[in-house]
Motif scaffolding. Structure first.
Motif, PDB file in Angstrom:
ATOM      1  N   PHE A 165       0.857  -1.186   0.000  1.00  0.00           N
ATOM      2  CA  PHE A 165       0.000   0.000   0.000  1.00  0.00           C
ATOM      3  C   PHE A 165       0.892   1.235   0.000  1.00  0.00           C
ATOM      4  CE2 PHE A 165      -4.468   1.266   0.901  1.00  0.00           C
ATOM      5  CZ  PHE A 165      -4.288   2.625   0.876  1.00  0.00           C
ATOM      6  N   LEU A 199       1.185   5.371  -0.975  1.00  0.00           N
ATOM      7  CA  LEU A 199       0.489   6.613  -1.296  1.00  0.00           C
ATOM      8  C   LEU A 199       0.923   7.139  -2.666  1.00  0.00           C
ATOM      9  CD1 LEU A 199       0.874   8.413   2.140  1.00  0.00           C
ATOM     10  CD2 LEU A 199      -1.246   7.481   1.206  1.00  0.00           C
ATOM     11  N   PHE A 256      -3.295  10.875   2.199  1.00  0.00           N
ATOM     12  CA  PHE A 256      -4.314   9.987   1.635  1.00  0.00           C
ATOM     13  C   PHE A 256      -5.303  10.757   0.758  1.00  0.00           C
ATOM     14  CE2 PHE A 256      -3.255   7.718   5.645  1.00  0.00           C
ATOM     15  CZ  PHE A 256      -2.956   6.470   5.116  1.00  0.00           C
ATOM     16  N   GLU A 287      -8.022   6.344  -1.047  1.00  0.00           N
ATOM     17  CA  GLU A 287      -6.961   5.675  -0.293  1.00  0.00           C
ATOM     18  C   GLU A 287      -7.295   5.613   1.193  1.00  0.00           C
ATOM     19  OE1 GLU A 287      -2.874   6.657  -2.818  1.00  0.00           O
ATOM     20  OE2 GLU A 287      -3.670   8.147  -1.420  1.00  0.00           O
TER      21      GLU A 287
END
Length: 290
Positions: free
Chosen positions: A244, A246, A253, A257
């Motif tokens: 995960f 960004l 976020f 997200e």
């Protein structure tokens, strides 16, 4: 060194939420995506800070290993051809494409791991199967990583390989990644079949400490009422949700997200793999403070 550890103590190491600690693992030895791939300098920083980090290993022709992801030297390095056909001497003059750095060999790794923070954890993600690595490769790992300070977890898609590691290096932690197999089973037979297969892996001969699962698979299953993280943890296994990262680390976020990351954190993974560990920790803190 103590000063460095204190300085980094709250930077990209873990997130605490609802009484649960989730470690942030530095993917391919990157603390930030802007870091060069497989950086010895970043690894040393992580060893000092007690970070959880991951690197990929490819087997060499002489039974040793080199820290690279692809099966060919082309792309990641200045070299050419299959890594499995190269010995240590063949790799000595080859450099990483980024930063003109020498390649990290397994012998280098063993030397670097003689002194580390006690919380440091390094994942060896084995990119070759047992047929390629064989008894000679396992013996190399046993020779070089028998007496090291850092904790090591050996993972791979080849269950035969992980069983061989268990037999020769029982002191090392082990991990399995059934993600691709579980995706195929889901598409062919549905979530119940996924649950059955995962239960078999958890009680199988690899005796894994950690199960590596793609974060989207985890969330897709959760939407259908199957908690893959809870299932693994009920069997005494840790779960690493990968990868995960960004899209905009400075902005934090996006709304999408954030929804996904919140849903993932609610399931209490033991670890999340990311290329942006400090930015993820900062972004989480900002959102939770809103």
């Amino acid at each position: 060194m103590v000063q460095m550890t204190r300085l980094l103590d709250a930077q990209g190491l873990e997130i605490s939420h609802a009484g649960h600690r989730t470690r942030l693992k530095w993917h391919r030895l990157r603390k930030r995506f802007a870091d060069p791939l497989f950086s010895a300098a970043v690894m040393a920083e992580g060893f000092a800070a007690g970070a959880s980090m991951e690197l990929d290993l490819r087997v060499r022709a002489d039974g040793g290993f080199v820290v690279l992801h692809d099966e060919d030297l082309d792309g990641e390095t200045t070299g050419h051809g299959p890594i499995a056909e190269k010995s240590m001497g063949d790799l000595s003059d080859i450099r990483m494409q980024e930063g003109d750095r020498p390649l990290i060999l397994s012998e280098d790794l063993a030397a670097m791991m003689q002194s580390t923070h006690p919380a440091a954890l390094l994942q060896f993600d084995m990119k070759d199967d047992y047929e390629a690595i064989g008894a000679r490769g396992i013996a190399h790992l046993a020779e070089h990583f028998r007496d090291i300070a850092a904790s090591v977890i050996v993972s791979g898609g080849s269950l035969d390989l992980i069983v061989a590691v268990k037999e020769k290096l029982p002191h090392l932690l082990r991990g399995i990644d059934p993600t691709d197999k579980l995706y195929d089973i889901w598409k062919a037979s549905g979530w119940k079949a996924v649950e059955t297969e995962l239960r078999a892996d958890l009680s199988g001969p690899t005796e894994p400490d950690t199960v590596y699962l793609h974060w989207r698979l985890i969330l897709d299953a959760a939407k259908e009422g199957l908690n893959l993280i809870g299932l693994c943890q009920d069997h005494g296994k840790r779960v690493d949700a990968w990868t995960f990262t960004l899209r905009d680390p400075e902005a934090g976020f996006s709304d999408e997200e954030w929804r996904n990351f919140q849903a993932l954190m609610a399931l209490k993974p033991d670890q999340i793999t990311t290329d942006e560990a400090p930015a993820t920790e900062r972004a989480w803190g900002r959102r939770m403070a809103d």
